[in-house]
Design a protein around this motif. Structure first.
Motif, mmCIF file in Angstrom:
data_model
loop_
_atom_site.group_PDB
_atom_site.id
_atom_site.type_symbol
_atom_site.label_atom_id
_atom_site.label_comp_id
_atom_site.label_asym_id
_atom_site.label_seq_id
_atom_site.Cartn_x
_atom_site.Cartn_y
_atom_site.Cartn_z
ATOM 1 N N LEU A 116 41.283 29.205 37.584
ATOM 2 C CA LEU A 116 40.905 30.592 37.850
ATOM 3 C C LEU A 116 41.999 31.316 38.629
ATOM 4 C CD1 LEU A 116 38.735 32.880 37.987
ATOM 5 C CD2 LEU A 116 37.899 31.777 40.078
ATOM 6 N N VAL A 145 44.331 34.576 37.312
ATOM 7 C CA VAL A 145 44.121 35.839 38.022
ATOM 8 C C VAL A 145 45.460 36.354 38.555
ATOM 9 C CG1 VAL A 145 43.159 36.840 40.133
ATOM 10 C CG2 VAL A 145 41.691 35.542 38.579
ATOM 11 N N ALA A 168 40.869 42.538 35.921
ATOM 12 C CA ALA A 168 41.732 41.984 36.969
ATOM 13 C C ALA A 168 43.132 42.562 36.844
ATOM 14 C CB ALA A 168 41.782 40.463 36.855
ATOM 15 N N VAL A 223 38.574 32.271 31.395
ATOM 16 C CA VAL A 223 38.374 33.105 32.587
ATOM 17 C C VAL A 223 38.158 34.562 32.190
ATOM 18 C CG1 VAL A 223 39.450 33.947 34.716
ATOM 19 C CG2 VAL A 223 39.628 31.526 34.097
ATOM 20 N N LEU A 244 34.736 36.289 33.551
ATOM 21 C CA LEU A 244 34.733 37.414 34.485
ATOM 22 C C LEU A 244 34.078 38.644 33.870
ATOM 23 C CD1 LEU A 244 38.264 37.138 36.161
ATOM 24 C CD2 LEU A 244 36.037 36.605 37.180
ATOM 25 N N GLY A 299 29.788 33.979 42.069
ATOM 26 C CA GLY A 299 30.959 33.121 41.915
ATOM 27 C C GLY A 299 30.629 31.723 41.443
ATOM 28 N N VAL A 346 30.394 31.897 37.757
ATOM 29 C CA VAL A 346 31.720 32.027 37.157
ATOM 30 C C VAL A 346 32.425 30.677 37.132
ATOM 31 C CG1 VAL A 346 34.034 32.988 37.494
ATOM 32 C CG2 VAL A 346 32.029 34.469 37.641
ATOM 33 N N ALA A 380 39.886 33.411 44.985
ATOM 34 C CA ALA A 380 39.844 32.520 43.824
ATOM 35 C C ALA A 380 39.522 31.091 44.227
ATOM 36 C CB ALA A 380 41.180 32.566 43.086
ATOM 37 N N VAL A 432 35.781 30.741 45.263
ATOM 38 C CA VAL A 432 34.911 31.560 44.425
ATOM 39 C C VAL A 432 33.463 31.108 44.469
ATOM 40 C CG1 VAL A 432 35.372 30.170 42.337
ATOM 41 C CG2 VAL A 432 34.700 32.574 42.118
ATOM 42 N N LEU A 459 33.561 38.206 44.165
ATOM 43 C CA LEU A 459 34.142 38.389 42.840
ATOM 44 C C LEU A 459 34.892 39.711 42.734
ATOM 45 C CD1 LEU A 459 31.426 37.133 40.324
ATOM 46 C CD2 LEU A 459 33.575 36.043 40.940
ATOM 47 N N LEU A 464 38.555 39.496 43.170
ATOM 48 C CA LEU A 464 39.318 38.901 42.073
ATOM 49 C C LEU A 464 39.767 39.936 41.054
ATOM 50 C CD1 LEU A 464 37.379 35.621 41.226
ATOM 51 C CD2 LEU A 464 39.560 35.848 42.391
ATOM 52 N N VAL A 465 39.005 40.995 40.898
ATOM 53 C CA VAL A 465 39.294 41.939 39.823
ATOM 54 C C VAL A 465 39.734 43.307 40.335
ATOM 55 C CG1 VAL A 465 37.796 40.806 38.144
ATOM 56 C CG2 VAL A 465 36.835 42.525 39.668
#
Length: 695
Positions: free
Chosen positions: A285, A289, A320, A360, A364, A374, A377, A679, A682, A689, A692-693
């Motif tokens: 992950l 990312v 992301a 991933v 996501l 998380g 995920v 990450a 997570v 989360l 992460l994005v």
């Protein structure tokens, strides 16, 4: 080149007047193929639009292609119904045809091309492949381009992109999934045409090349007579006789792999997964990312993003590395694409699958759609990598040797498993999700070195998500979609071994066998880069090198044999370039694979001194490099296990250093540190989360 020849003939045909009787016959065939789909199927398809509703061009084509009562099987006096259905559906996505372009003529020409390809490939192809998906997508791309007034260059590129967007297997005949095959093909053709209009490149030999679509289908000779009489003899309007069925290639009896993997994936309890496997999932992950952040401004990513924006794929799902939100399908596609475009991701070495990006990307996007946490995920990531890797094992090395890109095929199934686990589908729904994704599996290795190669990965993520959503909405496919005589394995691989794929399922963890790339290029060249860096560290002056001979495994030249790369993307598939930058720069990150570095005179001069010879006994992660200096002095550098391989893995500290290399220039020190922690934690209580994005 076949695509260029097609484009030239197609445009000349389009410019010439079509006689009244031919045009009338075409319109009659269109009308016969235009019945609305069954209400239940339409209801399922409408629940999973590509964009925010059912009005975007991809969803319009998808719904228009959905079939009533298996009508595309009923060939007769009106010609092949599947060809008319697919191309007519693509035409509906062009609401305002270019001036002087009659949509019926565009459909006629697209359908003619598709039927000629299907005829040339013959009954053995049709025994396993549904032509609506396997060649219909090419006709759909032609139709969309012609209706939109495309140039020859755009039409050529659209055909080459479409060569990697195929699908559809006969095992699903008579099922709702089989009835959606023309819709998938129509939408894919429209997507290919749109991408070509935004500068996305493809291999010009994607159709007839040595690892192109016709080779993958098993018949490169099929191109020989395709253009004879094109524009004067309309095969698509000729009455169709029912051909004598050709038995599909038998597949050895074995367990229903899709059912077994679906039960495993849907039932995966994160608490029961060993910490070593969970940690491997977190690393996968974090790695991709970081790559998404780095690639957000990559020209190829920008081209894809502009295409999806212009197609109206709006929504609330974050991507992301980017600030804007888009639809779920678009988010998964963009993330999968960006996570792979630098060829710096990860590799399951046994299968040469790059699982992180498709898995991933799908996970996501699915999490954003349903507000998953998380833990969901991470469970999706572990499940997706396990399933995708094991499908790759079942298909075996012959699958890759036939020209299929494993991340575009097995990656589809892994992404579907990830999304299904995040959405918490049950075992039966997950089995159908895997079947749907398997029917869309595609991508040929002739595309290596072009922007379309990363599209295989982005589409795996997006189709995997869509497969899970369709399964949740009630779409069903056939039993044993992988192992049936007309299923996935029969279409894509010369051999199939589900028992090998199921070995130690739930006990041994393929996610732990996933290797992370220290270099931004094809992984099979990494031993050569290690040797080049060793030569540099030994003090050998690059300017004095007279000759280099690298002894490598044969697959290195199959994948990395570009002798004179002309741009950064091509240089990622040149073992000669890889040695040169390793020797000159002491590394091989994204900076070593830019257009500027690919054409630098010093790099070009050194790589022209590099030779590569093959030895089948050489292990995948090993090489031997001999370097000649003036006076006949030679130095030999042997790499037993490349950096980043399973035998010499990147440590957490090395992986974090790679992550920071990618993200600090974009996020700054603090932002990169926060993203890494998000990450690697997570699944911890309070895991974020959103971090992460973020853009």
């Amino acid at each position: 080149m076949l695509a260029s020849s097609f484009a030239d003939r197609v445009l000349r045909t389009c410019a010439a007047p079509v006689d009244a009787s031919t045009l009338a016959a075409a319109k009659a065939a269109l009308a016969a193929a235009g019945a609305p789909p069954a209400p239940a199927l339409h209801r399922i398809a409408a629940q999973t639009p590509y964009g925010p509703d059912t009005t975007d061009p991809l969803t319009t084509a998808f719904l228009a292609g959905a079939l009533p009562e298996h009508r595309h099987r009923q060939d007769g006096p009106a010609g092949p119904a599947w060809a008319w259905r697919v191309c007519a559906a693509a035409a509906t996505a062009v609401p305002e045809p270019a001036a002087g372009r009659d949509p019926a003529v565009a459909v006629l020409i697209g359908a003619e091309l598709a039927v000629r390809l299907a005829t040339a490939l013959g009954p053995r192809h049709a025994a396993v492949w549904d032509p609506a998906g396997s060649v219909g997508v090419l006709g759909a791309a032609v139709t969309a381009c012609l209706a939109g007034g495309a140039t020859q260059d755009r039409l050529t590129t659209a055909l080459c992109i479409a060569a990697s967007l195929t699908g559809g297997h006969r095992v699903h005949d008579g099922t709702p999934l089989g009835d959606l095959t023309p819709g998938f093909a129509a939408a894919a053709g429209v997507l290919a045409a749109a991408l070509a209009g935004h500068g996305v490149t493809a291999s010009p030999t994607a159709l007839e090349g040595p690892r192109g679509l016709l080779f993958a289908y098993g018949d490169r000779t099929a191109a020989a007579t395709l253009l004879e009489g094109f524009g004067t003899v309309w095969t698509v309007l000729e009455p169709q006789e029912q051909a004598t069925p050709v038995p599909a290639r038998p597949v050895p009896a074995g367990p229903d792999l899709a059912a077994r993997l679906a039960a495993f994936s849907s039932g995966l309890d994160l608490d029961a997964v060993p910490e070593s496997a969970r940690h491997a999932g977190r690393r996968a992950l974090a790695n991709v990312v970081g790559l998404a952040v780095d690639a957000a401004a990559h020209p190829a990513v920008l081209g894809v993003a502009e295409t999806l924006r212009d197609l109206g794929l709006r929504g609330d799902v974050p991507v992301a590395g980017r600030g804007a939100t888009v639809s779920g399908y678009a988010a998964a596609l963009l993330m999968g694409y960006a996570m792979h475009v630098e060829d710096f991701d990860d590799t399951h070495l046994r299968t040469v699958l790059h699982p992180g990006a498709p898995v991933v990307g799908a996970a996501l996007a699915a999490a954003a759609l349903v507000g998953a946490d998380g833990r969901d995920v991470l469970a999706g990531v572990v499940a997706g990598i396990e399933v995708g890797s094991r499908v790759g094992i079942a298909l075996g090395p012959g699958h890759f040797d036939r020209g299929w890109h494993v991340t575009g095929t097995a990656g589809h199934v892994g992404a579907a498993a990830a999304a299904a686990r995040v959405l918490r589908l049950d075992a039966e729904q997950t089995r159908h999700a895997l079947a749907i994704a398997g029917s869309l599996a595609a991508g040929v290795t002739e595309q290596l070195g072009s922007m379309t190669k990363a599209l295989h990965v982005g589409r795996s993520a997006a189709d995997g998500l869509q497969a899970a959503l369709l399964a949740r909405a009630g779409l069903t496919g056939a039993a044993d979609p992988f192992g049936a005589p007309t299923g996935l394995a029969a279409a894509l691989a010369p051999a199939y071994d589900p028992d090998a794929a199921l070995e130690r399922l739930g006990d041994g963890w393929e996610v732990e066998e996933n290797a992370f790339k220290p270099y931004s290029c094809g992984i099979v060249s990494h031993p050569v880069i290690d040797a080049a860096i060793a030569a540099r560290d030994a003090g050998l002056p690059a300017a004095d090198i007279e000759r280099v001979v690298a002894t490598v495994r044969p697959v290195v030249l199959e994948v990395m044999g570009v002798r004179e790369p002309v741009d950064g993307l091509q240089s990622k598939f040149s073992v000669y370039h890889c040695f040169a930058v390793g020797m000159l720069d002491g590394g091989a990150g994204p900076a070593q694979y830019t257009d500027t570095r690919a054409t630098d005179p010093q790099v070009v001069g050194l790589r022209r001194k590099v030779e590569a010879v093959t030895d089948p006994a050489m292990p995948k992660d090993a090489c031997r490099v001999q370097v000649w200096l003036p006076g006949g002095v030679t130095h030999t550098f042997t790499v037993q296990h490349a950096t980043g391989s399973v035998a010499a893995p990147m440590t957490d500290a090395q992986l974090e250093a790679k992550f920071r290399l990618l993200t600090v220039p974009v996020l700054g020190d603090d932002g990169a540190a926060r993203r890494w922690r998000a990450a690697m934690n997570v699944d911890a209580p309070g895991g974020d989360l959103r971090e992460l994005v973020r853009a």
